[in-house]
Design a protein around this motif. Sequence first.
Motif, PDB file in Angstrom:
ATOM      1  N   TYR A 166       0.697  -1.228  -0.067  1.00  0.00           N
ATOM      2  CA  TYR A 166       0.030   0.019  -0.020  1.00  0.00           C
ATOM      3  C   TYR A 166       0.916   1.089   0.116  1.00  0.00           C
ATOM      4  O   TYR A 166       1.650   1.439   0.754  1.00  0.00           O
ATOM      5  CB  TYR A 166      -1.088  -0.012   1.294  1.00  0.00           C
ATOM      6  CG  TYR A 166      -1.726   1.296   1.652  1.00  0.00           C
ATOM      7  CD1 TYR A 166      -2.640   1.823   0.844  1.00  0.00           C
ATOM      8  CD2 TYR A 166      -0.833   2.216   2.609  1.00  0.00           C
ATOM      9  CE1 TYR A 166      -3.167   3.068   1.108  1.00  0.00           C
ATOM     10  CE2 TYR A 166      -1.340   3.350   2.958  1.00  0.00           C
ATOM     11  CZ  TYR A 166      -2.523   3.881   2.065  1.00  0.00           C
ATOM     12  OH  TYR A 166      -3.318   5.086   2.304  1.00  0.00           O
ATOM     13  N   TYR A 200      -4.807  -5.564  -6.714  1.00  0.00           N
ATOM     14  CA  TYR A 200      -5.444  -4.100  -6.750  1.00  0.00           C
ATOM     15  C   TYR A 200      -4.259  -3.149  -6.230  1.00  0.00           C
ATOM     16  O   TYR A 200      -3.839  -2.042  -6.983  1.00  0.00           O
ATOM     17  CB  TYR A 200      -6.533  -3.774  -5.893  1.00  0.00           C
ATOM     18  CG  TYR A 200      -6.851  -2.243  -5.639  1.00  0.00           C
ATOM     19  CD1 TYR A 200      -7.439  -1.623  -6.730  1.00  0.00           C
ATOM     20  CD2 TYR A 200      -6.419  -1.641  -4.438  1.00  0.00           C
ATOM     21  CE1 TYR A 200      -7.654  -0.235  -6.220  1.00  0.00           C
ATOM     22  CE2 TYR A 200      -6.869  -0.360  -4.280  1.00  0.00           C
ATOM     23  CZ  TYR A 200      -7.428   0.336  -5.276  1.00  0.00           C
ATOM     24  OH  TYR A 200      -7.541   1.739  -4.970  1.00  0.00           O
ATOM     25  N   LEU A 201      -3.666  -3.430  -5.219  1.00  0.00           N
ATOM     26  CA  LEU A 201      -2.435  -2.633  -4.664  1.00  0.00           C
ATOM     27  C   LEU A 201      -1.356  -2.525  -5.841  1.00  0.00           C
ATOM     28  O   LEU A 201      -0.952  -1.777  -6.023  1.00  0.00           O
ATOM     29  CB  LEU A 201      -1.772  -3.098  -3.287  1.00  0.00           C
ATOM     30  CG  LEU A 201      -2.785  -2.746  -2.063  1.00  0.00           C
ATOM     31  CD1 LEU A 201      -2.425  -3.642  -0.833  1.00  0.00           C
ATOM     32  CD2 LEU A 201      -2.941  -1.501  -1.861  1.00  0.00           C
ATOM     33  N   LYS A 205      -2.462  -0.465  -8.527  1.00  0.00           N
ATOM     34  CA  LYS A 205      -2.337   1.039  -7.929  1.00  0.00           C
ATOM     35  C   LYS A 205      -1.213   1.723  -7.549  1.00  0.00           C
ATOM     36  O   LYS A 205      -1.031   2.948  -7.882  1.00  0.00           O
ATOM     37  CB  LYS A 205      -3.090   1.126  -7.001  1.00  0.00           C
ATOM     38  CG  LYS A 205      -3.610   2.439  -6.197  1.00  0.00           C
ATOM     39  CD  LYS A 205      -4.874   3.139  -6.648  1.00  0.00           C
ATOM     40  CE  LYS A 205      -5.030   4.592  -6.181  1.00  0.00           C
ATOM     41  NZ  LYS A 205      -5.059   4.764  -4.850  1.00  0.00           N
ATOM     42  N   TYR A 206      -0.312   1.002  -7.209  1.00  0.00           N
ATOM     43  CA  TYR A 206       0.934   1.544  -6.569  1.00  0.00           C
ATOM     44  C   TYR A 206       2.344   0.943  -7.589  1.00  0.00           C
ATOM     45  O   TYR A 206       3.267   1.032  -6.919  1.00  0.00           O
ATOM     46  CB  TYR A 206       1.125   1.256  -5.058  1.00  0.00           C
ATOM     47  CG  TYR A 206       0.009   1.888  -4.464  1.00  0.00           C
ATOM     48  CD1 TYR A 206       0.100   3.248  -4.170  1.00  0.00           C
ATOM     49  CD2 TYR A 206      -1.067   1.109  -3.997  1.00  0.00           C
ATOM     50  CE1 TYR A 206      -0.791   3.830  -3.472  1.00  0.00           C
ATOM     51  CE2 TYR A 206      -1.899   1.594  -3.132  1.00  0.00           C
ATOM     52  CZ  TYR A 206      -1.974   3.166  -3.011  1.00  0.00           C
ATOM     53  OH  TYR A 206      -2.797   3.765  -2.226  1.00  0.00           O
TER      54      TYR A 206
END
Lengths: 573, 225
Positions: A358, B43-44, B47-48
């Motif tokens: 994250y 997703y991470l 996204k990143y």
Amino acid sequence: MSHPEHAHADHGHAAHGDHHHEMSFSEKYLFPTDHKYIAKQYMLTGMIMAVAAGFFAYAFRMQLAFPGMSVPFFGVVSPTEYNSLVTQHGSIMVFWVAMPVLIAAFGNFLIPLMIGADDMVFPRLNRLSYQLFLLSAILVVVGWFVPGGGFGGAWTSYPPLSAKAEYSLTPAGSSIWLAAVAVEFAAFLLGGINFVVTAMNARAPGMKWHDVPIVVWFICIASILFMASVGPLIAGAIMLLFDQQLGTHFFDPVAGGDPILWQHLFWFFGHPEVYVVLLPAIGICAEIIPVFARKKLFGYRAILYTGIATGVLSFFVWAHHQFVAGIDPRMANVFTITTVLISIPIAEMVFLYIATLYGGSIKFSVPMLWALSFIFCFLIGGVTGIFLGASGADIYLHDTYFVVAHFHYTFYPIAIIGTFAGVTHWFPKLFGRYMDEKLGQIHFWGTVLSFNLIFIPLFFTGLAGDHRRIYNYNNFAELGTPDLQWLRILATVALVIMLIFQVLFVYNFINSIFKGKLAPTNPWKATTLEWTTPSAQPGHGNWTPETMPSVYRGPYEYSAPGRDDDFHPQNVP
Amino acid sequence: MLHLTQWLVVPASTFADDIDFVFGLIFWMVGFWYVLSNVAFFYLLFKYRAQPGKKALYVTGTEHDLLKWVEWPHYAIIVCDIVIIAAAVKVWYEVKQDLPPADAEVTVVAQQWAWSFVHPGADNKIGTSDDIKTVDELHLEVDKLVHWRLQARDVLHSFSVPAFRIKQDAIPGRDIMGWFEPNRVGTYDIQCAEICGIGHGIMGARVIVHTPEEYAAWVASSSQH
Ligand code: HEM
Ligand SMILES: [Cu+2]
Ligand SMILES: [Cu+2]
């Protein structure tokens, strides 16, 4: 905890007095005491054994896909040979591949470099541990060629089958295999002591417990688990050896012995053993993911504590391998609870790894791809373990291919993916050069995709009732169906493809050692201490007295606010 | 494919469905977590992914607003664990700990590399002169609860009847008791599920579940010899 004495300071003996002196060939490659060379010895030995164990898997998988065929490079696989191939494949992969590469090679290479020590605290003990290990490897190989053939009573070696030659039909093979295993255990006892003592006593000035990189912690925890669990099994192995050779009856029910006792001794070790190899591999991922996500590890302490909790819990789950073995059925309830509960720390750890992504700035370089695929594959291994830990469901699933697929989804990420992750990540430090990135990417995708194609079909053949260690399923009416046979063929074809892709790795590995692009000291812009030593260190000793690092912060300071560059090495004030 | 239990051998005993239920329950529970973890994971990753000019965040993993994303799923997993344990133990108790009263008893003997069976015969009692002995063939009557006594002559074997969802290792020198109640007429595999030497791969047998009439006829015809 006060700052421990510097390892460098108390190295008085000859081998250490003279840093970077030129070492002779035999000092360097044959009988080294330097941890980096011992690491390479373990790594090379482990990789050679992996080729053998992989070849065995190829031979027995071909037999299952095309029963009775003459397997290229092997020949027709007889039932006796089938049992030996499976047994030797399993025991070699665990004891002579996963253990030497993950614990011994990475432990030896990384622990001193990552804690800022010039070597292990007991370099000669270290050399002895490798020599014992090599002896055990030679012994196990000799065991394939003796009259009667190699031991074929499964890597679990349950008596009475393993205890009496008239049952196993491998009079010499059984004992040589068992002796080899016992010597291997002794080797790793010596190694484990060295790792733990070194990490406790030889850390660079300023390195507190919570500044120690996770992989060092995990290798030490793994060594402690190993040392605490293997004792009873060494004793058990000697008792079994006596049963085989001297006619004692420790495990012989006819004379009042108890075969189930062996199962307890074996699994009291065997289950922690799974975590002994898991922890170093998952620790390697903990080093790689922050580097390539440019992110601090999410919850260093929580990850560390989940590792410790998993290790402790792993001592209380062993009988989940014996639910239907004839133990008191009430015991199964206890072991179901402990087993399912182990999902708590492990799930937490995986979540923390995922959470580390994250907010990162993720680069999909080859080591990172391996580390990420570790998480992906291990997750499948983890969730399928719940089915087997649940006693009620295990009645059906026990000793089926569902189990085989499950534990390969843990062991393969550990032994193969973890190794590739570590080798590609530390290659510049091991050999001073880069590996080829393009070849590395092709090798990665080819290996990981075909790995999944091997073992996903095997979950289904297991559900349909395929039992383990059967050399031809067409002998059973419910299993000899074309549908199932197609799944078996698919798994075998995928294995052959996967093995072919390994040629790329071998080529890339050897070629890059000699011809790869030269790597700087810190090619990945990482923070831990191993990246402060010159790449491919010339001789014994890692730092000069002047460059010896001191430690000012934790190991994962990436993208800290208030700095121009996005990493803050541990040794920079 | 979606419902994994379709892959299991056709169930043919009273507790088979209960075991399949535990299997299905675990499948949906862990399946849910598996999918969720993968969605978060990919997703991470997407996204990143590294993008020019974008710097990573500095978080330590002690921030409460972030930590809840790890903690809440974690508490939910503990709840799932408890449900799974309860379901597993309940079925385990039913199949392995409990021994309901029997309509008949059979003896199952494993040895390198054959199965032999002792059926009670017309008097429905084991150990009498009309016992019926067979090799590699077990005959049962549908809807009759059977106690089996499992023995081994030489090494470990494992008595596995996938259609009945029963499996039990056989240990030389010990009698192990268990039960099942076949509820579906037909012929099913018996497999040895514990490696027992070079013949392990051929150590199969068949169990034949008869209708009451068929079974009576089989007993009558077998007793004549
Ligand atoms: C190279 C890819 C691999 C393939 C295709 C493969 C395949 C298999 C198969 C099909 C079996 C079951 C054979 C049978 O029961 O008849 C098996 C057994 C086993 N494998 Fe692997 N395997 C691989 C890699 C590994 C690795 C990396 C490990 C561990 C580090 C491992 C450990 C084991 C063990 C412990 C057994 C059980 C042996 C026994 O039943 O005695 N395998 N393997
Ligand atoms: Cu286990
Ligand atoms: Cu068998």
